[in-house]
Design a protein around this motif. Structure first.
Motif, PDB file in Angstrom:
ATOM      1  N   ILE A 157       0.732  -1.284   0.000  1.00  0.00           N
ATOM      2  CA  ILE A 157       0.244  -0.139   0.250  1.00  0.00           C
ATOM      3  C   ILE A 157       0.956   0.897  -0.025  1.00  0.00           C
ATOM      4  CG2 ILE A 157      -1.630   1.500   0.839  1.00  0.00           C
ATOM      5  CD1 ILE A 157      -2.661  -1.606   2.868  1.00  0.00           C
ATOM      6  N   CYS A 158       0.544   2.428  -0.581  1.00  0.00           N
ATOM      7  CA  CYS A 158       0.909   3.564  -0.858  1.00  0.00           C
ATOM      8  C   CYS A 158       0.275   4.615   0.418  1.00  0.00           C
ATOM      9  CB  CYS A 158       1.615   4.193  -2.087  1.00  0.00           C
ATOM     10  SG  CYS A 158       2.264   5.599  -1.814  1.00  0.00           S
ATOM     11  N   THR A 159       0.838   4.538   1.591  1.00  0.00           N
ATOM     12  CA  THR A 159      -0.336   5.512   2.456  1.00  0.00           C
ATOM     13  C   THR A 159      -0.657   6.605   2.149  1.00  0.00           C
ATOM     14  OG1 THR A 159       1.688   5.320   3.761  1.00  0.00           O
ATOM     15  CG2 THR A 159      -0.038   3.484   3.583  1.00  0.00           C
ATOM     16  N   ASN A 160       0.263   7.197   1.730  1.00  0.00           N
ATOM     17  CA  ASN A 160       0.053   8.913   1.055  1.00  0.00           C
ATOM     18  C   ASN A 160      -0.087   8.913  -0.232  1.00  0.00           C
ATOM     19  OD1 ASN A 160      -0.151  11.733   2.820  1.00  0.00           O
ATOM     20  ND2 ASN A 160       0.943  12.146   0.352  1.00  0.00           N
ATOM     21  N   GLU A 161      -0.790   9.141  -1.302  1.00  0.00           N
ATOM     22  CA  GLU A 161       0.074   9.505  -2.607  1.00  0.00           C
ATOM     23  C   GLU A 161       0.506  10.690  -2.751  1.00  0.00           C
ATOM     24  OE1 GLU A 161       0.628   7.451  -5.478  1.00  0.00           O
ATOM     25  OE2 GLU A 161      -1.079   6.000  -5.063  1.00  0.00           O
ATOM     26  N   THR A 162       2.162  10.919  -3.060  1.00  0.00           N
ATOM     27  CA  THR A 162       2.308  12.513  -3.087  1.00  0.00           C
ATOM     28  C   THR A 162       1.507  13.557  -4.452  1.00  0.00           C
ATOM     29  OG1 THR A 162       4.499  11.064  -2.169  1.00  0.00           O
ATOM     30  CG2 THR A 162       4.875  14.512  -2.932  1.00  0.00           C
ATOM     31  N   ILE A 163       1.388  13.034  -5.361  1.00  0.00           N
ATOM     32  CA  ILE A 163       1.183  13.738  -6.229  1.00  0.00           C
ATOM     33  C   ILE A 163      -0.888  13.972  -6.060  1.00  0.00           C
ATOM     34  CG2 ILE A 163       0.456  13.301  -9.140  1.00  0.00           C
ATOM     35  CD1 ILE A 163       2.825  11.134  -9.386  1.00  0.00           C
ATOM     36  N   GLY A 164      -1.653  12.758  -5.749  1.00  0.00           N
ATOM     37  CA  GLY A 164      -2.280  12.619  -5.572  1.00  0.00           C
ATOM     38  C   GLY A 164      -3.095  12.944  -5.007  1.00  0.00           C
ATOM     39  N   GLY A 165      -2.667  13.681  -3.742  1.00  0.00           N
ATOM     40  CA  GLY A 165      -2.881  14.293  -2.430  1.00  0.00           C
ATOM     41  C   GLY A 165      -4.105  13.548  -1.727  1.00  0.00           C
ATOM     42  N   VAL A 166      -3.784  11.987  -1.975  1.00  0.00           N
ATOM     43  CA  VAL A 166      -4.583  10.598  -0.943  1.00  0.00           C
ATOM     44  C   VAL A 166      -3.906  10.214  -0.152  1.00  0.00           C
ATOM     45  CG1 VAL A 166      -6.093   9.255  -1.638  1.00  0.00           C
ATOM     46  CG2 VAL A 166      -5.801  10.537  -3.294  1.00  0.00           C
ATOM     47  N   GLU A 167      -4.695  10.145   0.932  1.00  0.00           N
ATOM     48  CA  GLU A 167      -3.915   9.923   2.195  1.00  0.00           C
ATOM     49  C   GLU A 167      -4.725   8.907   2.678  1.00  0.00           C
ATOM     50  OE1 GLU A 167      -1.119  10.907   6.222  1.00  0.00           O
ATOM     51  OE2 GLU A 167      -2.301  12.379   4.707  1.00  0.00           O
ATOM     52  N   MET A 168      -4.440   7.878   3.376  1.00  0.00           N
ATOM     53  CA  MET A 168      -4.744   6.649   4.592  1.00  0.00           C
ATOM     54  C   MET A 168      -4.174   6.960   5.704  1.00  0.00           C
ATOM     55  SD  MET A 168      -4.621   3.029   2.371  1.00  0.00           S
ATOM     56  CE  MET A 168      -5.717   2.225   3.546  1.00  0.00           C
ATOM     57  N   PHE A 169      -5.441   7.265   6.869  1.00  0.00           N
ATOM     58  CA  PHE A 169      -5.047   7.442   7.885  1.00  0.00           C
ATOM     59  C   PHE A 169      -5.066   5.890   9.261  1.00  0.00           C
ATOM     60  CE2 PHE A 169      -6.360  11.276   5.500  1.00  0.00           C
ATOM     61  CZ  PHE A 169      -5.680  12.254   6.163  1.00  0.00           C
ATOM     62  N   GLU A 170      -5.787   4.349   8.564  1.00  0.00           N
ATOM     63  CA  GLU A 170      -5.778   3.925   9.419  1.00  0.00           C
ATOM     64  C   GLU A 170      -5.651   2.709   8.662  1.00  0.00           C
ATOM     65  OE1 GLU A 170      -9.778   2.838  11.389  1.00  0.00           O
ATOM     66  OE2 GLU A 170      -9.664   5.338  11.957  1.00  0.00           O
ATOM     67  N   MET A 171      -4.644   1.783   9.111  1.00  0.00           N
ATOM     68  CA  MET A 171      -4.097   1.033   8.130  1.00  0.00           C
ATOM     69  C   MET A 171      -5.800  -0.642   8.186  1.00  0.00           C
ATOM     70  SD  MET A 171      -1.471   1.362   6.233  1.00  0.00           S
ATOM     71  CE  MET A 171      -2.600   3.397   6.743  1.00  0.00           C
ATOM     72  N   PRO A 172      -5.421  -1.330   7.418  1.00  0.00           N
ATOM     73  CA  PRO A 172      -6.636  -2.487   7.283  1.00  0.00           C
ATOM     74  C   PRO A 172      -6.036  -3.684   8.317  1.00  0.00           C
ATOM     75  CG  PRO A 172      -5.258  -2.865   5.296  1.00  0.00           C
ATOM     76  CD  PRO A 172      -4.657  -1.412   6.114  1.00  0.00           C
ATOM     77  N   ASN A 173      -7.635  -4.205   8.796  1.00  0.00           N
ATOM     78  CA  ASN A 173      -7.547  -4.789  10.099  1.00  0.00           C
ATOM     79  C   ASN A 173      -7.194  -6.891   8.694  1.00  0.00           C
ATOM     80  OD1 ASN A 173      -7.924  -7.126  11.978  1.00  0.00           O
ATOM     81  ND2 ASN A 173      -8.255  -5.452  13.889  1.00  0.00           N
ATOM     82  N   SER A 309      -4.919  14.692   1.404  1.00  0.00           N
ATOM     83  CA  SER A 309      -3.494  14.345   2.358  1.00  0.00           C
ATOM     84  C   SER A 309      -3.059  15.818   3.451  1.00  0.00           C
ATOM     85  CB  SER A 309      -2.494  14.236   1.643  1.00  0.00           C
ATOM     86  OG  SER A 309      -1.008  14.375   2.474  1.00  0.00           O
ATOM     87  N   GLN A 310      -2.590  15.604   4.790  1.00  0.00           N
ATOM     88  CA  GLN A 310      -2.364  16.784   4.969  1.00  0.00           C
ATOM     89  C   GLN A 310      -0.630  16.887   4.882  1.00  0.00           C
ATOM     90  OE1 GLN A 310      -2.115  15.447   9.118  1.00  0.00           O
ATOM     91  NE2 GLN A 310      -4.527  15.867   9.730  1.00  0.00           N
ATOM     92  N   MET A 311      -0.077  16.671   4.066  1.00  0.00           N
ATOM     93  CA  MET A 311       1.136  16.781   3.391  1.00  0.00           C
ATOM     94  C   MET A 311       1.087  17.368   2.020  1.00  0.00           C
ATOM     95  SD  MET A 311       3.284  15.661   5.709  1.00  0.00           S
ATOM     96  CE  MET A 311       2.358  16.590   6.878  1.00  0.00           C
ATOM     97  N   ASN A 312       0.259  16.312   1.562  1.00  0.00           N
ATOM     98  CA  ASN A 312       0.784  17.237  -0.254  1.00  0.00           C
ATOM     99  C   ASN A 312      -1.051  17.909  -0.561  1.00  0.00           C
ATOM    100  OD1 ASN A 312       2.316  14.418   0.097  1.00  0.00           O
ATOM    101  ND2 ASN A 312       3.325  15.814  -1.092  1.00  0.00           N
ATOM    102  N   VAL A 313      -1.164  18.877  -0.738  1.00  0.00           N
ATOM    103  CA  VAL A 313      -2.437  19.903  -1.229  1.00  0.00           C
ATOM    104  C   VAL A 313      -2.460  19.807  -2.653  1.00  0.00           C
ATOM    105  CG1 VAL A 313      -4.126  20.888  -0.367  1.00  0.00           C
ATOM    106  CG2 VAL A 313      -2.360  20.012   1.742  1.00  0.00           C
ATOM    107  N   PRO A 314      -3.138  18.879  -3.413  1.00  0.00           N
ATOM    108  CA  PRO A 314      -3.430  19.602  -4.704  1.00  0.00           C
ATOM    109  C   PRO A 314      -4.705  20.418  -5.237  1.00  0.00           C
ATOM    110  CG  PRO A 314      -4.287  17.173  -4.669  1.00  0.00           C
ATOM    111  CD  PRO A 314      -3.843  17.868  -3.127  1.00  0.00           C
ATOM    112  N   PHE A 315      -4.825  21.237  -6.015  1.00  0.00           N
ATOM    113  CA  PHE A 315      -5.869  22.207  -6.064  1.00  0.00           C
ATOM    114  C   PHE A 315      -6.235  22.654  -7.461  1.00  0.00           C
ATOM    115  CE2 PHE A 315      -3.309  24.992  -4.311  1.00  0.00           C
ATOM    116  CZ  PHE A 315      -2.833  26.290  -5.003  1.00  0.00           C
TER     117      PHE A 315
END
Length: 375
Positions: A157-173, A309-315
């Motif tokens: 899993i890529c937990t934060n997509e730098t280009i698209g600004g998509v982040e996962m905040f919880e990992m799957p159980n 994403s809290q790190m990468n914000v595209p707009f």
């Protein structure tokens, strides 16, 4: 005029870290040498490297049954190094990948060179949520939709997509998915050290340092020790995790200066309250910027709010013919590197740990000013 660097990576480093590196450039701690000149096996660099590892372990609460390595080749090289090391840890010799954007797709394509690689889930489609439509890679598939092979050697899993600004905040159980024995392999390149994270949820974590941990040239790899020792026969010895772990990142000459800077960043993080403090700072910065974007119909963030994403914000600007004027005006105000990735266009503000709230507020002030003059 203050200058604020919103680059996605290599990105802004803490000013205090750069000042210390400058002061130590010619003579590290009375050694008479720059870190750039040191033998990677000498006592001085051994101290630097071991302290960096120890401080990272403290920051992330990494248990002893996980190896910590500083490797070369960037996260892109890890896309090949990981399957070469992990595919043969289980008899089926296969792996599953979740595709949520450009970087996870890139990882998936590279891994296909080494064995049977399957797609467990993908957001490469348009989907409607509560009456709103979100485009490709602007959301994350619900975990209940994932199809993970219980025989897979790992789930990537890529937990934060730098280009698209998509982040996962919880990992799957994984136990709830019926695949408790499948370890997670996480690309955390653009949000490692941004907040506390339970390392034991994963079998492997990797991250290019140049976004949130240090300069380009070194990649952080954290891997459970029971996954070591089963690299493919043709895996280069310098990329065999077992070799690198056994020598504490000094199997061959590592990127010594980059490791040194990472070590300074780790000490800066510890000094400033660790990852809990960073989490609060990063939440405040993200809220400041997203609230400004959401309050306007002149700008638009494309990502589903639950996965922003809290790190990468595209707009994007409503009128994209104004893109050049926006970027030129930003540059004149010391707001740098806001142009979006070439594959998606628009704008992107990367607001990593080293970016203070003051810099984000300066961007928000400019957003409002530009809208007033061009809206």
């Amino acid at each position: 005029m203050a200058v604020w660097n919103f680059s996605a990576g290599p990105s802004k480093l803490p000013t205090e870290v750069l000042e210390q590196a400058a002061a130590e450039m010619l003579d590290w701690h009375g050694s008479g040498m720059s870190v750039m000149e040191m033998s990677h096996r000498g006592a001085e660099f051994t101290q630097i490297c071991d302290e960096a590892e120890d401080d990272l372990r403290t920051l992330m609460a990494i248990p002893d049954d996980y190896a910590v390595m500083f490797m070369q080749g960037g996260a892109t090289a890890e896309n090949a190094i990981i399957p070469m090391n992990l595919l043969e840890t289980r008899p089926a010799k296969t792996a599953d990948y979740v595709l949520t954007g450009s970087w996870s797709v890139k990882s998936y394509k590279e891994a296909q060179r080494f064995g049977q690689i399957n797609v467990a889930a993908t957001s490469k489609s348009v989907r409607e949520f509560e009456g709103k439509t979100y485009g490709e890679f602007c959301w994350v598939p619900d975990v209940n939709e994932w199809k993970v092979n219980p025989e897979a050697s790992y789930l990537h899993i890529c937990t934060n997509e730098t280009i698209g600004g998509v982040e996962m905040f919880e990992m799957p159980n994984m136990a709830n998915l019926g695949v408790a024995d499948v370890p997670l392999a996480l690309d955390m390149s653009s949000h490692i050290l941004a907040r506390p994270f339970d390392v034991t949820q994963a079998g492997l974590i990797y991250a290019g340092a140049q976004k949130n941990a240090g300069p380009a040239g070194v990649t952080i790899v954290i891997v459970k020790r029971d996954l070591l020792g089963k690299a493919m026969p043709y895996c280069p010895s310098a990329f065999d995790f077992a070799n690198v772990a056994a020598e504490r990142s000094r199997f061959n000459t590592p990127p010594t200066y980059s490791i040194y800077i990472c070590g300074l960043v780790f000490k800066w993080l510890l000094k400033n309250g660790g990852l809990t403090a960073m989490a609060a700072r990063n939440q405040a910065k993200a809220d400041c910027l997203y609230n400004a974007l959401d309050a306007s119909d002149f700008y638009h963030n494309m990502v589903h709010p639950a996965y922003r994403s809290q790190m990468n914000v595209p707009f994007i600007l409503r009128d994209e013919s104004l893109n050049s004027a926006f970027l030129e005006g930003a540059k004149q105000r010391g707001l740098l590197a806001l142009k979006g990735h070439k594959s998606v266009g628009g704008m992107r503000a990367s607001i990593y740990n080293a970016m203070p709230l003051e810099g984000v507020q300066a961007l928000v002030d400019y957003l409002k000013e530009f809208e007033r003059s061009h809206g």
